[in-house]
Design an enzyme around this catalytic site. Structure first.
Site, short mmCIF file in Angstrom:
data_model
loop_
_atom_site.label_atom_id
_atom_site.label_comp_id
_atom_site.label_asym_id
_atom_site.label_seq_id
_atom_site.Cartn_x
_atom_site.Cartn_y
_atom_site.Cartn_z
N GLU A 133 0.85 -1.19 0.00
CA GLU A 133 0.00 0.00 0.00
C GLU A 133 0.89 1.24 0.00
O GLU A 133 2.05 1.20 0.43
CB GLU A 133 -0.92 -0.07 1.23
CG GLU A 133 -1.75 1.15 1.54
CD GLU A 133 -2.78 1.52 0.48
OE1 GLU A 133 -2.39 1.62 -0.71
OE2 GLU A 133 -3.93 1.79 0.83
N ASP A 134 0.34 2.35 -0.47
CA ASP A 134 1.13 3.58 -0.53
C ASP A 134 1.40 4.20 0.84
O ASP A 134 2.52 4.57 1.15
CB ASP A 134 0.47 4.62 -1.47
CG ASP A 134 -1.00 4.87 -1.17
OD1 ASP A 134 -1.54 4.32 -0.19
OD2 ASP A 134 -1.64 5.64 -1.93
N ASP A 176 -2.46 5.76 7.37
CA ASP A 176 -2.81 6.96 8.13
C ASP A 176 -3.54 6.51 9.40
O ASP A 176 -2.94 6.37 10.45
CB ASP A 176 -3.66 7.87 7.24
CG ASP A 176 -4.05 9.17 7.92
OD1 ASP A 176 -3.73 9.34 9.11
OD2 ASP A 176 -4.68 10.02 7.27
N ASP A 231 -1.82 10.65 -4.95
CA ASP A 231 -2.46 11.69 -5.75
C ASP A 231 -3.23 12.68 -4.89
O ASP A 231 -3.58 12.41 -3.75
CB ASP A 231 -3.47 11.07 -6.72
CG ASP A 231 -4.70 10.55 -5.98
OD1 ASP A 231 -4.53 9.78 -5.03
OD2 ASP A 231 -5.82 10.97 -6.33
P1 XMP Z 1 -6.11 4.92 6.32
O1 XMP Z 1 -6.59 6.05 7.18
O2 XMP Z 1 -7.18 3.88 6.10
O3 XMP Z 1 -5.90 5.64 4.93
O4 XMP Z 1 -4.81 4.35 6.80
C1 XMP Z 1 -5.08 5.21 3.97
C2 XMP Z 1 -5.53 5.76 2.63
O5 XMP Z 1 -5.77 7.17 2.69
C3 XMP Z 1 -5.20 7.84 1.61
N1 XMP Z 1 -4.25 8.83 2.13
C4 XMP Z 1 -3.49 9.65 1.37
N2 XMP Z 1 -3.37 9.78 0.03
N3 XMP Z 1 -1.76 11.49 0.33
C5 XMP Z 1 -2.50 10.70 -0.48
O6 XMP Z 1 -2.38 10.82 -1.69
C6 XMP Z 1 -1.82 11.41 1.68
O7 XMP Z 1 -1.12 12.15 2.38
C7 XMP Z 1 -2.73 10.45 2.22
N4 XMP Z 1 -3.05 10.09 3.51
C8 XMP Z 1 -3.98 9.10 3.39
C9 XMP Z 1 -4.53 6.80 0.77
O8 XMP Z 1 -5.40 6.52 -0.31
C10 XMP Z 1 -4.42 5.57 1.62
O9 XMP Z 1 -4.63 4.40 0.88
MG MG Z 2 -4.53 4.58 -1.58
#
Ligand code: XMP
Ligand code: MG
Length: 185
Positions: free
Chosen positions: A101-102, A105, A162
């Site tokens: 995963e990218d 959060d 993105d």
């Molecule tokens: P959770 O809260 O489930 O969220 O851990 C993870 C997803 O939230 C998006 N996300 C971001 N995407 N820049 C982004 O482009 C960010 O700083 C960011 N923070 C959260 C992302 O899609 C991830 O899969």
């Molecule tokens: Mg994502």
């Protein structure tokens, strides 16, 4: 959220070279940890695609690739946002799955994915993220097994990440300038 619609970029947190070097380190750790096993590397679309293609090329094991898309929606009966697989899960029964995963959060998305994989009878599941936002451990969600970099609690873009589908193709990871308060997601 109040982001400049032209999307102005702020500080570069990680350059292309720094990312490439850290990705190779993670890949060699994964190769070591899974010695003698094969692996299904499962990419969470779309943000992890660049990370996936780079890291798998340095994992020296038999590797299969799978892709899943997880969307979050607000249910009508439950107040909290619920993640779900948009196209279901591929057949991975009995396999060792590495979810890629990218960014983590709150960890809710990955917590959901891990539980779903375990319910589908995988042999094992580990999680690898490029970025972890400061404080993710205390947000009650998933704690990844492999983390590229820890970052401050800022919205970042590039290398797959993105803002409204823009900036994914930046070779670096940079902060997105936000005007006003509050964190964007
Ligand atoms: P959770 O809260 O489930 O969220 O851990 C993870 C997803 O939230 C998006 N996300 C971001 N995407 N820049 C982004 O482009 C960010 O700083 C960011 N923070 C959260 C992302 O899609 C991830 O899969
Ligand atoms: Mg994502």
């Amino acid at each position: 959220m109040n982001i400049d619609p032209s999307g102005s970029l702020g500080e570069i947190l990680f350059t292309e070279e720094q990312i490439a070097s850290r990705v190779r380190e993670l890949a060699s750790q994964i190769t070591q940890d899974y010695q003698g096993k094969s692996l299904v590397v499962m990419s969470v679309l779309k943000g992890s695609v660049f990370f996936l293609t780079d890291i798998t090329r340095h994992i020296d094991l038999p590797v299969e690739l799978e892709f899943v898309k997880i969307s979050t929606y607000k249910g009508t009966t439950q107040p909290q946002v619920q993640p779900r697989f948009e196209h279901g899960l591929p057949w991975v029964h009995g396999k060792n799955v590495l979810l890629v995963e990218d960014i983590v959060d709150t960890g809710e998305t990955l917590h959901y994915a891990r539980e779903a994989l375990l319910q589908n009878g995988v042999a094992s599941v580990r999680i690898c993220v490029l970025l972890a936002k400061e404080g993710y451990q205390s947000r009650g969600g998933c704690v990844p097994d492999y983390i590229g970099f820890c970052i401050p609690n800022l919205f970042v873009v590039g290398y797959g990440l993105d803002y409204q589908e823009r900036f994914r193709n930046l070779p670096c990871v940079a902060v997105l300038h936000q005007s006003g308060d509050g964190e964007s997601k």
